[in-house]
Each structure stands twice: as structure tokens, then as C-alpha cells.
Design an enzyme around this catalytic site. Structure first.
Site, PDB file in Angstrom:
ATOM      1  N   LYS A  37       0.911  -0.808   0.118  1.00  0.00           N
ATOM      2  CA  LYS A  37       0.151  -0.030  -0.071  1.00  0.00           C
ATOM      3  C   LYS A  37       0.529   1.131  -0.210  1.00  0.00           C
ATOM      4  CE  LYS A  37      -0.407   0.086   5.212  1.00  0.00           C
ATOM      5  NZ  LYS A  37      -1.061  -0.450   6.209  1.00  0.00           N
ATOM      6  N   TYR A 247      17.061  28.878   9.174  1.00  0.00           N
ATOM      7  CA  TYR A 247      15.785  30.036   9.848  1.00  0.00           C
ATOM      8  C   TYR A 247      15.496  30.465  11.621  1.00  0.00           C
ATOM      9  CZ  TYR A 247      13.764  30.168   5.588  1.00  0.00           C
ATOM     10  OH  TYR A 247      12.812  30.512   3.870  1.00  0.00           O
TER      11      TYR A 247
END
Ligand SMILES: *Cc1c(COP(=O)(O)O)cnc(C)c1O
Length: 350
Positions: A37, A247
Site C-alpha cells: 500500500k 531559519y
């Protein structure tokens, strides 16, 4: 490398050897369903099915689109594990010889009694309380005569990764009760990877294994991480003690340092929440993430690796740096890391 990008290199021979290790734990009577899956847990559905076809007994998916893709690649049995919801899907399942899981009474109504072509897997809720029929519902369904010796009675374990959790015993007892409701006539399937590793005696007719086959859950079994997720260094700089990186300036240099900037970020699948100190490998040597992950870039500390240069490849996980190192350090699970790798990453399956 012609163009620079984050890359995912998948070595299917590692999946093959992981599966053979897993099979050695279970009864030789038990069949092995390989769960593919979510794009084979991010490893590339079509290629993985083709390469693994002769090593497994069936494939398991959760979306009809994936079931159809798998059918185009193999003649092996395919199980659509979370069922069908419309008449159209039933028609498509029959046309493509896709077996289905029934987990609620509406689905029984939907398939009606004319369902002999559909391999039926009946999912029972034994305590996880997510999907599955109750014992009372199973009685009703069994009395209608749709369930027979070709059907597979299945359930899913909530706590199989912790053998001491009392939930295991409760679910095993409940499964025994429901097997009696169908007069012990059906086939049985309980185990996912954690269950087949910790409770191999529950392997019965079918095991359904995903994560362990990909090497994302290994305990002491020495299973290998089959994917290498890596990207090149595109810049290196020296910074002074006290300077900050990335950042928010989250990470501050405690001494003069050498920082490498790597060409992969959260838009490639490295979690934005990755913490400083998470280990990576550069030229087989360990380095650590230093500063916040940005969309396209992440910085690492290479102060102690003077030979590291631009273009060198940085692995975030690989056979040598198991994916669980990264996931455990960051409070995540390996399943999530595997399935969050994004489309712009170049995938190569060997
Ligand atoms: C995903 C899934 C599995 C496989 O679980 P792993 O932990 O990856 O082995 C087994 N059964 C069902 C119903 C699933 O949805």
C-alpha cells in the site's frame, strides 16, 4: 549524476533477504502477503511488485487504483484491504480478480449473495476498535451462508510491537471466539510485521507484512533498511563561534565550525520538525543536522570531517544508517518517513 536532486535508491535484494528472514520465523504452511500500500511504503509500487513477485504469495493494498496497478504487473492474488464502497468498485474488483476485505455490514449488503468470484476476507474487531465486524454481526453474516471455507477471517493487532501489553491476549482470545462462531471452517490471518516477529505462533494461513520487509522494524533480526535517501552537498562554509544557522537562527555555533548545506528539505520528505543532532552519513562518516530544515535545504555540521566537499552525498537513512535511527530520534515512526518522500525525489529501484 546529471541533474542535482534528492534521490531515493531502493535495493530490492534487501527486501528479498528481509522477507526470507521473516519467512524463516513462521510456519512453512503460512502464506506471505507482502503489503505494498501507499506506493510500496514509498519504494515505488510497480517496480517493487515486479521484483518481488516470485518471492511472495500475494500483495496487499488499500486503494483500488493501487490494486489495478498491481494487477497490471502480476498475476498473483491481490487483496484490497480496506474494502469496497460502491457497486462500480465491486465490478472492477471482479474484472481484475481482486480479493476484498469486508469490515462492515453495509459491505455485506453491497456484495449481495452473488459473490463467488470475490475472494472474501472478513475483518473482525477484536479490540482495536477501528475497523471490523462485532461478534454479533459476524453471527448474522455467517447465518446468511456467504462465509465458507475459502473465506479468510482476519483481524489486526493494536499492540503486537509490545508483547507484554495485555491487549494482545485479549485480542487473541476474542479471535478464538469468532473462529468458533464460523465453526472453525475459514482460513485465518492475524499477523502484521510486529505480530509475526513477536507472536510467530499466530501466523496461521496468511501473514500480512509490510514494514519489516522494507527493513523499517527489525528488533534483533538484523533486517536491512532497503531504501537510501540521499542528496548532494551544494555549499560549504566556515562560521565563527556565536554565529547562527538557518531559519530562526535555531542553532548557534559553540565554536568555529564548518557547515555543509545539503540539497534536500521538507519538500523532499525530511520532516520540518527534525531536531538538531539527528545523525546523517557523509562518505560513510557520521555528521549531524545543524539548524532547522527548510523547504529545499538542510545544514549539517562537518567540522570534524575536513575532507567533505561539495557534491559529496549525504544519506539521511540507508542500510548503514537504519531508518529507525532517524525516526526514533525524532519521535516518529519509520512508516511515516518512508511514505512522506515526495514526488520531486528521483527514485531508482535496483
Ligand atoms: C498496513 C497493513 C498491514 C501491514 O502492517 P506492517 O506493520 O507494515 O507489517 C497488515 N494488515 C493490514 C490490514 C494493513 O492495513
Amino acid at each position: 549524476m546529471t541533474t542535482f536532486s534528492a534521490e531515493l535508491i531502493v535495493d530490492s535484494s534487501k527486501i528479498i533477504s528481509n522477507i526470507s528472514r521473516l519467512k524463516s520465523l513462521i510456519s512453512s504452511e503460512s502464506k506471505f502477503m507482502f503489503i505494498v500500500k501507499s506506493n510500496a511504503y514509498g519504494h515505488g509500487l510497480k517496480e517493487i511488485v515486479r521484483k518481488l513477485e516470485s518471492y511472495v504469495d500475494a500483495f496487499g493494498v488499500v486503494r483500488m487504483e493501487e490494486a489495478i496497478l498491481v494487477r497490471k504487473a502480476t498475476n498473483k492474488p491481490i487483496l484490497l484491504m480496506q474494502g469496497i464502497y460502491t457497486d462500480h468498485e465491486i465490478k472492477v474488483a471482479k474484472e481484475n480478480k481482486i480479493q476484498i476485505v469486508i469490515h462492515n455490514m453495509n459491505q455485506f449488503k453491497l456484495i449481495g449473495t452473488n459473490n463467488s468470484e470475490l475472494g472474501l476476507w472478513i475483518k473482525i474487531n477484536t479490540g482495536m476498535n477501528r475497523l471490523g465486524l462485532s461478534q454479533e454481526e459476524l453471527k448474522v453474516a455467517y447465518e446468511k451462508g456467504i462465509i465458507n471455507s475459502n473465506s479468510v477471517l482476519m483481524t489486526h493487532m493494536a499492540c503486537a510491537d509490545d508483547p507484554d501489553d495485555p491487549m494482545n491476549k485479549m485480542q487473541i482470545n476474542n479471535f478464538e471466539k469468532v473462529f468458533n462462531i464460523v465453526e472453525r471452517k475459514t482460513k485465518r490471518s492475524i499477523c502484521n510485521s510486529a505480530c509475526l516477529i513477536n507472536f510467530p505462533e499466530l501466523s496461521f494461513d496468511w501473514v500480512r507484512s509490510g514494514i519489516a520487509a522494507y527493513g523499517g522494524e527489525f528488533k534483533n533480526l538484523n533486517l536491512k533498511t532497503a531504501m537510501t535517501f540521499r542528496a548532494p552537498i551544494i555549499s560549504i562554509r566556515n562560521i565563527r563561534k556565536g554565529e547562527r544557522v538557518g531559519y530562526g537562527g535555531r542553532k548557534k555555533a559553540s565554536k568555529d565550525m564548518r557547515i555543509a548545506t545539503v540539497y534536500a528539505g521538507y519538500a523532499d520528505g525530511i520532516p520540518q520538525t527534525t531536531i538538531d543532532g539527528t545523525k546523517v552519513l557523509v562518505n560513510d562518516k557520521q555528521a549531524e543536522i545543524f539548524g532547522r530544515v527548510s523547504m529545499d535545504l538542510v545544514s549539517i555540521d562537518v567540522t570534524n570531517l575536513p575532507k567533505v566537499a561539495e557534491n559529496d552525498l549525504v544519506s539521511f537513512w540507508s542500510e548503514e544508517l537504519p531508518i529507525n535511527e532517524f525516526s526514533n530520534k525524532n519521535g516518529l515512526i519509520s512508516y511515516e518517513l518512508m511514505t512522506r518522500i515526495t514526488k520531486r525525489v528521483k527514485v531508482k529501484v535496483t
